[in-house]
Design a protein around this motif. Structure first.
Motif, PDB file in Angstrom:
ATOM      1  N   LEU A 207      14.000  20.205  -2.477  1.00 57.50           N
ATOM      2  CA  LEU A 207      13.175  20.911  -1.511  1.00 57.50           C
ATOM      3  C   LEU A 207      13.056  22.376  -1.905  1.00 57.50           C
ATOM      4  O   LEU A 207      13.855  22.874  -2.671  1.00 57.50           O
ATOM      5  CB  LEU A 207      13.815  20.818  -0.128  1.00 57.50           C
ATOM      6  CG  LEU A 207      13.622  19.481   0.563  1.00 57.50           C
ATOM      7  CD1 LEU A 207      14.423  19.461   1.849  1.00 57.50           C
ATOM      8  CD2 LEU A 207      12.172  19.231   0.859  1.00 57.50           C
ATOM      9  N   PRO A 208      12.146  23.138  -1.370  1.00 57.21           N
ATOM     10  CA  PRO A 208      11.140  22.714  -0.419  1.00 57.21           C
ATOM     11  C   PRO A 208       9.802  22.362  -1.043  1.00 57.21           C
ATOM     12  O   PRO A 208       8.840  22.215  -0.331  1.00 57.21           O
ATOM     13  CB  PRO A 208      10.984  23.963   0.455  1.00 57.21           C
ATOM     14  CG  PRO A 208      11.233  25.093  -0.488  1.00 57.21           C
ATOM     15  CD  PRO A 208      12.121  24.572  -1.587  1.00 57.21           C
TER      16      PRO A 208
ATOM     17  N   VAL B 239       7.333  20.176  -1.779  1.00 55.86           N
ATOM     18  CA  VAL B 239       6.893  18.802  -1.575  1.00 55.86           C
ATOM     19  C   VAL B 239       5.501  18.676  -2.172  1.00 55.86           C
ATOM     20  O   VAL B 239       4.610  19.434  -1.811  1.00 55.86           O
ATOM     21  CB  VAL B 239       6.820  18.465  -0.073  1.00 55.86           C
ATOM     22  CG1 VAL B 239       6.638  16.983   0.129  1.00 55.86           C
ATOM     23  CG2 VAL B 239       8.069  18.960   0.630  1.00 55.86           C
TER      24      VAL B 239
ATOM     25  N   ARG C  57      -3.773  23.810  13.935  1.00 50.47           N
ATOM     26  CA  ARG C  57      -2.668  24.734  13.692  1.00 50.47           C
ATOM     27  C   ARG C  57      -1.860  25.075  14.940  1.00 50.47           C
ATOM     28  O   ARG C  57      -1.056  25.989  14.912  1.00 50.47           O
ATOM     29  CB  ARG C  57      -3.204  26.022  13.049  1.00 50.47           C
ATOM     30  CG  ARG C  57      -3.557  25.863  11.576  1.00 50.47           C
ATOM     31  CD  ARG C  57      -2.323  25.647  10.731  1.00 50.47           C
ATOM     32  NE  ARG C  57      -2.622  25.377   9.340  1.00 50.47           N
ATOM     33  CZ  ARG C  57      -2.743  24.142   8.847  1.00 50.47           C
ATOM     34  NH1 ARG C  57      -2.600  23.089   9.633  1.00 50.47           N
ATOM     35  NH2 ARG C  57      -2.985  23.946   7.574  1.00 50.47           N
TER      36      ARG C  57
ATOM     37  N   VAL D  96       3.792  24.839   9.566  1.00 52.19           N
ATOM     38  CA  VAL D  96       3.524  23.614   8.805  1.00 52.19           C
ATOM     39  C   VAL D  96       4.486  23.466   7.629  1.00 52.19           C
ATOM     40  O   VAL D  96       5.053  22.403   7.384  1.00 52.19           O
ATOM     41  CB  VAL D  96       2.067  23.607   8.300  1.00 52.19           C
ATOM     42  CG1 VAL D  96       1.803  22.384   7.435  1.00 52.19           C
ATOM     43  CG2 VAL D  96       1.106  23.619   9.476  1.00 52.19           C
TER      44      VAL D  96
ATOM     45  N   ARG E 281       6.930  20.296   7.170  1.00 58.06           N
ATOM     46  CA  ARG E 281       6.780  19.374   6.045  1.00 58.06           C
ATOM     47  C   ARG E 281       8.099  19.261   5.280  1.00 58.06           C
ATOM     48  O   ARG E 281       8.553  18.170   4.936  1.00 58.06           O
ATOM     49  CB  ARG E 281       5.665  19.830   5.113  1.00 58.06           C
ATOM     50  CG  ARG E 281       4.289  19.781   5.743  1.00 58.06           C
ATOM     51  CD  ARG E 281       3.210  20.309   4.808  1.00 58.06           C
ATOM     52  NE  ARG E 281       2.943  19.385   3.723  1.00 58.06           N
ATOM     53  CZ  ARG E 281       3.163  19.647   2.457  1.00 58.06           C
ATOM     54  NH1 ARG E 281       3.646  20.814   2.096  1.00 58.06           N
ATOM     55  NH2 ARG E 281       2.911  18.752   1.537  1.00 58.06           N
ATOM     56  N   ALA E 282       8.714  20.426   5.045  1.00 55.76           N
ATOM     57  CA  ALA E 282       9.954  20.427   4.270  1.00 55.76           C
ATOM     58  C   ALA E 282      11.073  19.710   5.023  1.00 55.76           C
ATOM     59  O   ALA E 282      11.795  18.887   4.454  1.00 55.76           O
ATOM     60  CB  ALA E 282      10.354  21.861   3.952  1.00 55.76           C
TER      61      ALA E 282
ATOM     62  N   ALA F 261      10.534  15.963   5.018  1.00 58.61           N
ATOM     63  CA  ALA F 261      10.871  15.385   3.713  1.00 58.61           C
ATOM     64  C   ALA F 261      12.387  15.282   3.557  1.00 58.61           C
ATOM     65  O   ALA F 261      12.908  14.259   3.104  1.00 58.61           O
ATOM     66  CB  ALA F 261      10.269  16.235   2.595  1.00 58.61           C
TER      67      ALA F 261
END
Lengths: 353, 284
Positions: free
Chosen positions: A20-21, A23, A208, B153, B157-158, B161
């Protein structure tokens, strides 16, 4: 074997932290297959109309005219798109549009431009609130609720106005030009800037903010949304209010542009807004869609109007073409959604089984 | 198939057999996940709960407990009262009598929202996720992370995951993928990972392996084993005895609205499966 796998992965856990991070994001997460289809259909129609008009469509004046023509349904399509993503319909928008123009025209003389806009939007918001509460609290399908309010408002308008249009004698107040003046030498009016600006705000809210996330969830699966604590009913009511306010705003803008409002000006507008949303990739039963798509769908309707005139075709062809493209667009979307799944499958890493 | 289940259970579970609630906490990872007090009260305890619908007694005097980091399977035929019990735990309706305790504290839920707020995550087969939304949006639905008023976001997302990685789901192409395109097992991983990530006390999984292939079922059980390490108590509602024995520390058998038997999982699982099945059918 499975236990080995479990042990192995557990050991991996303690040995190295997860990667990570960073992705990786596949391209399809930025541009969905659906949107590719939407743009493809729009470009194809634009190309055909450019050809039939002998290239005249692509002049700044004519494209500007198409944008002007788009914005009327465009404002409404913003609200309708959001509402459809949230899993609901609003058929009353056509009449709320008329109410917007009429209320503004009546109020502007007495309380001034800006207060008139504010009061008109509040009035429209109240109509949206009624639509939302009836739908959510009584559990009535919004198709029925808003069909009912469509007729009720239409009748009310006829009673109040006696079916005669409301007009201002020219010259129109100078302040109206915040919507109706042309932007520089670009061929379109300020109303287009307002439209795109409001669309951008709506898109930001939708993609958002938490509220936007809840809109998609409310339309995609109300049960799952409730299960995670989303207030589905409240979310929908807010959407109804926003949708009505945007429709009334469109009526205000049109009145500022033309200086008059026919009491029948809104009939059919609700279906055009739904068509714009669907051509733009919004799913009929909620959970899927973009404001950008709704804007493109509205633009398509504007381009079609102007393009047919420039091609020397009778405007009677307009509805025929809308119908054909509506169906064609949805078929194209369904096909490309399947294709984008395939792309995702290719991205799927080998599981090591 | 039965023999493979036995093998697997012997390998993975013998450590906790016999005295599950006491030994389970030691299994737990030292990650600083707050929650379970060592060897303290059970995560969830039912004390003689009953549910009457008019004259019909659907559930009578059901008592059992679920420790932190423990996996308990609730078994029984259709109509045995399993789903009524689950609905009382998840707050869909209140027991007519009896008591539900969370970490030793008596609770009374007026609706499922209250149960959720007290740390009870319920995953019904298909209703837990929004198929049209992507993985990370589903993961954080209703608990979105925000940064200056807008969705964070990048972090969501991180974290998604990472959480999926930890639960054991490694081959997902992207957290931006729509849930619609996930397999049944991957969906379970998402729901389980979510419950762990948000540090729920109790995870109720309603038939998590229904309609899954054998391979996918095994994967889901791996997720369950992984989740248990975080200290969450997991209650599985299941039909298949052999499957249930391969993943649980204990099984509770219900029949005619009552607890018919309770077994610690261990030893000869084939023999145990026979015993359990007898209890389910009522021939024991």
């Amino acid at each position: 074997m499975s236990a080995d796998l479990a042990n192995a992965t557990t050991a991996q856990d303690s040995a190295s932290p997860p990667p990570l991070p960073s992705v990786p994001r596949p391209l399809t997460s930025y541009v969905s297959g659906r949107m590719i289809a939407v743009i493809g259909v729009l470009v194809a129609v634009l190309a055909v109309l450019t050809g039939t008009s002998g290239g005249k469509l692509l002049s700044a004046t004519n494209l500007g005219g198409a944008l002007d023509a788009s914005s009327e349904v465009g404002f409404i399509a913003i609200g309708v798109t959001m509402l459809m993503i949230g899993g609901e319909f609003d058929l009353s928008v056509g009449q709320v549009f008329v109410v917007g123009g009429l209320a503004f025209a009546g109020l502007d003389k007495h309380i001034g431009f800006l207060p008139a806009i504010i009061v008109t939007l509040l009035l429209a918001g109240a109509i949206g609130l009624i639509n939302g509460i009836i739908t959510v609290v009584f559990g009535i399908p919004s198709f029925i609720t808003t069909l009912g309010t469509y007729y009720a408002i239409a009748g009310f308008i006829l009673l109040i106005t006696g079916a005669s249009p409301v007009s201002y004698l020219p010259p129109l107040p100078h302040v109206f030009s915040v919507f109706s003046a042309h932007v520089g030498g670009l061929g379109f009016r300020w109303e287009v800037v307002w439209w795109i600006g409001l669309a951008a705000v709506a898109a930001w809210i939708l993609h958002r903010t938490s509220f936007g996330n809840h809109v998609f969830a409310a339309g995609g699966s109300p049960e799952a949304a409730r299960g995670t604590g989303v207030r589905v009913g409240l979310t929908k009511i807010v959407l109804f209010v926003a949708c009505s306010a945007l429709s009334a705003f469109s009526g205000i803008v049109l009145f500022c542009h033309l200086g008059s409002m026919e009491v029948t000006a809104g009939s059919g507008l609700q279906l055009q807004a739904i068509a714009a949303a669907v051509i733009g990739g919004t799913a009929l039963f909620g959970g899927v869609g973009t404001i950008f798509g709704g804007v493109l769908g509205s633009f398509f309707l504007g381009v079609l109007t102007v393009g047919l005139v420039l091609s020397g075709a009778s405007t009677q062809y307009y509805e025929l073409f809308v119908g054909i493209v509506l169906i064609g667009a949805v078929i194209a979307q369904v096909k490309t959604v399947g294709a984008s799944r395939f792309v995702h499958a290719l991205f799927r890493r080998n599981s090591g089984r | 198939m039965e023999s493979s289940a036995t093998q697997r259970t012997d390998g993975a579970l013998t450590a906790v057999v016999g005295n599950p609630p006491a030994s389970a906490p030691e299994d737990r990872r030292e990650t600083g996940v707050p929650g379970p007090s060592e060897a303290g009260p059970a995560a969830l305890e039912l004390r003689r709960i009953s549910k009457r619908f008019g004259q019909v007694v659907a559930v009578r005097d059901v008592s059992f407990s679920l420790g932190h980091g423990e996996v308990v399977a609730l078994l029984g035929d259709n109509g045995a009262g399993k789903s009524t019990v689950v609905k009382m735990i998840s707050g869909v309706f209140a027991p007519t009598s009896g008591e539900i305790r969370l970490d030793g504290q008596a609770v009374r839920f007026r609706n499922s929202k209250q149960a959720r707020e007290r740390g009870i995550a319920t995953v019904y087969q298909d209703l837990a996720l929004v198929p049209t939304m992507n993985v990370w949006r589903n993961f954080f639905l209703g608990s979105e992370l925000r940064h200056r008023g807008r969705l964070d976001v990048k972090r969501m997302r991180a974290e998604t995951a990472q959480a999926l990685h930890e639960i054991g789901l490694r081959n997902l192409s992207s957290v931006d993928q729509e849930v619609k395109g996930l397999s049944g097992g991957e969906r379970q991983a998402l729901s389980i990972g979510r419950a762990v990530h948000f540090q729920q006390r109790v995870l109720l999984l309603d038939e998590p392996t229904a309609a899954l292939s054998v391979k996918e079922t095994e994967k889901v059980f791996d997720y369950v084993r992984q989740a248990r390490q975080s200290g969450i108590g997991i209650l599985l509602i299941m039909h298949n005895t052999v499957q249930a024995l391969s993943v649980s520390d204990r099984v509770v058998v219900m029949r005619h609205g009552e607890v018919a038997a309770e077994f610690a999982v261990g030893g000869d699982l084939e023999a145990l499966a026979k015993q359990v099945n007898l209890a389910i059918s009522g021939a024991a």
